[in-house]
Design a protein around this motif. Structure first.
Motif, mmCIF file in Angstrom:
data_model
loop_
_atom_site.group_PDB
_atom_site.id
_atom_site.type_symbol
_atom_site.label_atom_id
_atom_site.label_comp_id
_atom_site.label_asym_id
_atom_site.label_seq_id
_atom_site.Cartn_x
_atom_site.Cartn_y
_atom_site.Cartn_z
ATOM 1 N N VAL A 1 5.396 -3.560 11.834
ATOM 2 C CA VAL A 1 4.773 -2.264 12.106
ATOM 3 C C VAL A 1 3.341 -2.487 12.576
ATOM 4 O O VAL A 1 2.599 -3.280 11.985
ATOM 5 C CB VAL A 1 4.788 -1.362 10.844
ATOM 6 C CG1 VAL A 1 4.085 -0.038 11.128
ATOM 7 C CG2 VAL A 1 6.219 -1.120 10.385
ATOM 8 N N HIS A 2 2.960 -1.786 13.636
ATOM 9 C CA HIS A 2 1.622 -1.935 14.212
ATOM 10 C C HIS A 2 1.058 -0.548 14.502
ATOM 11 O O HIS A 2 1.797 0.386 14.820
ATOM 12 C CB HIS A 2 1.682 -2.768 15.494
ATOM 13 C CG HIS A 2 2.483 -4.026 15.347
ATOM 14 N ND1 HIS A 2 1.947 -5.181 14.829
ATOM 15 C CD2 HIS A 2 3.792 -4.293 15.610
ATOM 16 C CE1 HIS A 2 2.884 -6.115 14.793
ATOM 17 N NE2 HIS A 2 4.008 -5.597 15.259
ATOM 18 N N ARG A 3 -0.271 -0.420 14.387
ATOM 19 C CA ARG A 3 -0.946 0.850 14.629
ATOM 20 C C ARG A 3 -1.767 0.757 15.905
ATOM 21 O O ARG A 3 -2.487 -0.222 16.129
ATOM 22 C CB ARG A 3 -1.857 1.196 13.454
ATOM 23 C CG ARG A 3 -1.125 1.339 12.117
ATOM 24 C CD ARG A 3 -0.390 2.658 12.041
ATOM 25 N NE ARG A 3 0.329 2.804 10.772
ATOM 26 C CZ ARG A 3 0.874 3.945 10.357
ATOM 27 N NH1 ARG A 3 0.781 5.027 11.116
ATOM 28 N NH2 ARG A 3 1.510 4.004 9.213
ATOM 29 N N LEU A 4 -1.664 1.802 16.749
ATOM 30 C CA LEU A 4 -2.342 1.800 18.040
ATOM 31 C C LEU A 4 -3.150 3.080 18.215
ATOM 32 O O LEU A 4 -2.689 4.173 17.863
ATOM 33 C CB LEU A 4 -1.324 1.668 19.171
ATOM 34 C CG LEU A 4 -0.495 0.377 19.156
ATOM 35 C CD1 LEU A 4 0.725 0.524 20.058
ATOM 36 C CD2 LEU A 4 -1.340 -0.805 19.590
ATOM 37 N N ASN A 5 -4.335 2.949 18.773
ATOM 38 C CA ASN A 5 -5.246 4.068 18.994
ATOM 39 C C ASN A 5 -5.470 4.225 20.491
ATOM 40 O O ASN A 5 -6.192 3.445 21.108
ATOM 41 C CB ASN A 5 -6.570 3.812 18.270
ATOM 42 C CG ASN A 5 -7.584 4.914 18.529
ATOM 43 O OD1 ASN A 5 -7.275 5.946 19.126
ATOM 44 N ND2 ASN A 5 -8.813 4.700 18.074
ATOM 45 N N ILE A 6 -4.857 5.239 21.101
ATOM 46 C CA ILE A 6 -4.998 5.396 22.547
ATOM 47 C C ILE A 6 -6.341 6.001 22.936
ATOM 48 O O ILE A 6 -6.651 6.103 24.131
ATOM 49 C CB ILE A 6 -3.847 6.245 23.134
ATOM 50 C CG1 ILE A 6 -3.870 7.671 22.575
ATOM 51 C CG2 ILE A 6 -2.508 5.590 22.895
ATOM 52 C CD1 ILE A 6 -2.899 8.603 23.289
ATOM 53 N N LEU A 7 -7.150 6.395 21.955
ATOM 54 C CA LEU A 7 -8.501 6.866 22.257
ATOM 55 C C LEU A 7 -9.465 5.702 22.445
ATOM 56 O O LEU A 7 -10.586 5.894 22.938
ATOM 57 C CB LEU A 7 -9.003 7.782 21.132
ATOM 58 C CG LEU A 7 -8.149 9.025 20.850
ATOM 59 C CD1 LEU A 7 -8.755 9.834 19.713
ATOM 60 C CD2 LEU A 7 -8.013 9.890 22.101
ATOM 61 N N ASP A 8 -9.043 4.515 22.059
ATOM 62 C CA ASP A 8 -9.855 3.307 22.180
ATOM 63 C C ASP A 8 -9.468 2.566 23.463
ATOM 64 O O ASP A 8 -8.316 2.150 23.603
ATOM 65 C CB ASP A 8 -9.625 2.414 20.963
ATOM 66 C CG ASP A 8 -10.471 1.146 21.002
ATOM 67 O OD1 ASP A 8 -11.240 0.960 21.971
ATOM 68 O OD2 ASP A 8 -10.357 0.337 20.060
ATOM 69 N N PRO A 9 -10.407 2.394 24.414
ATOM 70 C CA PRO A 9 -10.073 1.687 25.666
ATOM 71 C C PRO A 9 -9.527 0.276 25.438
ATOM 72 O O PRO A 9 -8.771 -0.239 26.259
ATOM 73 C CB PRO A 9 -11.405 1.643 26.417
ATOM 74 C CG PRO A 9 -12.196 2.777 25.854
ATOM 75 C CD PRO A 9 -11.798 2.864 24.412
ATOM 76 N N ASN A 10 -9.883 -0.339 24.317
ATOM 77 C CA ASN A 10 -9.417 -1.696 24.032
ATOM 78 C C ASN A 10 -7.932 -1.753 23.699
ATOM 79 O O ASN A 10 -7.379 -2.848 23.562
ATOM 80 C CB ASN A 10 -10.226 -2.293 22.871
ATOM 81 C CG ASN A 10 -11.666 -2.576 23.263
ATOM 82 O OD1 ASN A 10 -11.929 -3.029 24.377
ATOM 83 N ND2 ASN A 10 -12.598 -2.289 22.374
ATOM 84 N N VAL A 11 -7.297 -0.590 23.561
ATOM 85 C CA VAL A 11 -5.866 -0.591 23.257
ATOM 86 C C VAL A 11 -5.088 -1.282 24.374
ATOM 87 O O VAL A 11 -4.021 -1.870 24.136
ATOM 88 C CB VAL A 11 -5.346 0.853 23.056
ATOM 89 C CG1 VAL A 11 -5.314 1.619 24.383
ATOM 90 C CG2 VAL A 11 -3.962 0.838 22.416
ATOM 91 N N MET A 12 -5.632 -1.260 25.593
ATOM 92 C CA MET A 12 -4.941 -1.891 26.722
ATOM 93 C C MET A 12 -4.937 -3.415 26.622
ATOM 94 O O MET A 12 -4.190 -4.086 27.327
ATOM 95 C CB MET A 12 -5.574 -1.433 28.033
ATOM 96 C CG MET A 12 -5.299 0.028 28.346
ATOM 97 S SD MET A 12 -5.960 0.569 29.936
ATOM 98 C CE MET A 12 -7.715 0.614 29.557
ATOM 99 N N LYS A 13 -5.774 -3.959 25.739
ATOM 100 C CA LYS A 13 -5.808 -5.398 25.521
ATOM 101 C C LYS A 13 -4.894 -5.828 24.376
ATOM 102 O O LYS A 13 -4.731 -7.024 24.118
ATOM 103 C CB LYS A 13 -7.239 -5.844 25.214
ATOM 104 C CG LYS A 13 -8.231 -5.546 26.332
ATOM 105 C CD LYS A 13 -9.640 -5.964 25.936
ATOM 106 C CE LYS A 13 -10.658 -5.626 27.010
ATOM 107 N NZ LYS A 13 -12.040 -6.005 26.611
ATOM 108 N N SER A 14 -4.320 -4.859 23.707
ATOM 109 C CA SER A 14 -3.457 -5.161 22.561
ATOM 110 C C SER A 14 -2.163 -5.830 23.021
ATOM 111 O O SER A 14 -1.594 -5.456 24.060
ATOM 112 C CB SER A 14 -3.114 -3.866 21.808
ATOM 113 O OG SER A 14 -2.082 -4.093 20.861
ATOM 114 N N PRO A 15 -1.664 -6.809 22.267
ATOM 115 C CA PRO A 15 -0.362 -7.428 22.606
ATOM 116 C C PRO A 15 0.802 -6.457 22.453
ATOM 117 O O PRO A 15 1.921 -6.775 22.858
ATOM 118 C CB PRO A 15 -0.253 -8.589 21.614
ATOM 119 C CG PRO A 15 -1.129 -8.191 20.468
ATOM 120 C CD PRO A 15 -2.270 -7.429 21.072
#
Length: 218
Positions: free
Chosen positions: A151-165
């Motif tokens: 399980v992983h948590r993602l924040n699409i308000l954070d521009p760095n989310v695009m760097k997440s694996p």
């Protein structure tokens, strides 16, 4: 990745020399017209990360890009062809499925025909997150090759989310958009109100029954 599905077609100057490699063997016989002069055959990536390819046998594909898959197969073909041949391998990643649930416009199982489908693509395909959904804490549930879940948590308000694996989805990923505090409060109020109305209805019915019984005994 395991459970991905690949369409593969091989061409060369001497097409007869590579025709045997374009004949599918094994249990997967799905075919589609590739529009490149022949039929592309479908190969499922097994749990061990390999496909079963004609003549060449098992080929490890897990972790490779589409271009790397093409290059790997081309290298394995060379010993079977004339030295002057330069085989061209076309690999396409077929559609994969993911599930999105929670506070979105259209939850359910979705099919993506793209080679890459990002978190934002998935949200757009589901009609966007509604006003009552959390955008800063989206849950992604991913199945590993061994069947385990993470399980992983993602924040699409954070521009760095695009760097997440985990920004790009994989086969059978599950996304859950949690309700925000307003939705939870409304749900709680709605449930409580329903219970009170139900209780009041029971009390009124009981009182009416008692009155009727008393009147009949007079």
């Amino acid at each position: 990745m395991p459970k991905d599905n690949l369409s593969i077609y091989i061409t060369a100057t001497d097409q007869d020399a590579v025709s045997i490699f374009n004949k599918h063997i094994g249990s997967n016989r799905n075919q589609n017209q590739g529009g490149i002069g022949g039929t592309m055959y479908s190969y499922a990536v097994d749990d061990d990360g390999t496909i079963n390819f004609p003549i060449l046998g098992r080929i490890k594909m897990e972790g490779l890009t589409r271009l790397q898959c093409e290059q790997l197969i081309a290298e394995k073909l060379r010993p079977y062809l004339a030295e002057t041949e330069n085989p061209i391998v076309t690999v396409r990643i077929n559609s994969f499925h993911f599930t999105i649930l929670g506070e979105v416009g259209s939850p359910g199982v979705k099919t993506s025909g793209r080679e890459k489908c990002s978190l934002l693509d998935a949200i757009a395909m589901s009609g966007d997150i509604n006003i009552l959904g959390k955008r800063d804490n989206i849950m992604l549930i991913r199945e590993a090759a061994d069947g385990g879940k993470s399980v992983h948590r993602l924040n699409i308000l954070d521009p760095n989310v695009m760097k997440s694996p985990y920004f790009y989805l994989q086969q059978n990923d599950v996304l859950y958009v949690e309700p925000n505090s307003i939705r939870k409060t409304n749900a709680s109020i709605g449930t409580s109100t329903h219970l009170w109305f139900s209780l009041a209805s029971v009390l009124v019915s009981s009182a009416t029954l008692v009155v009727n019984v008393v009147n009949k005994t007079k």
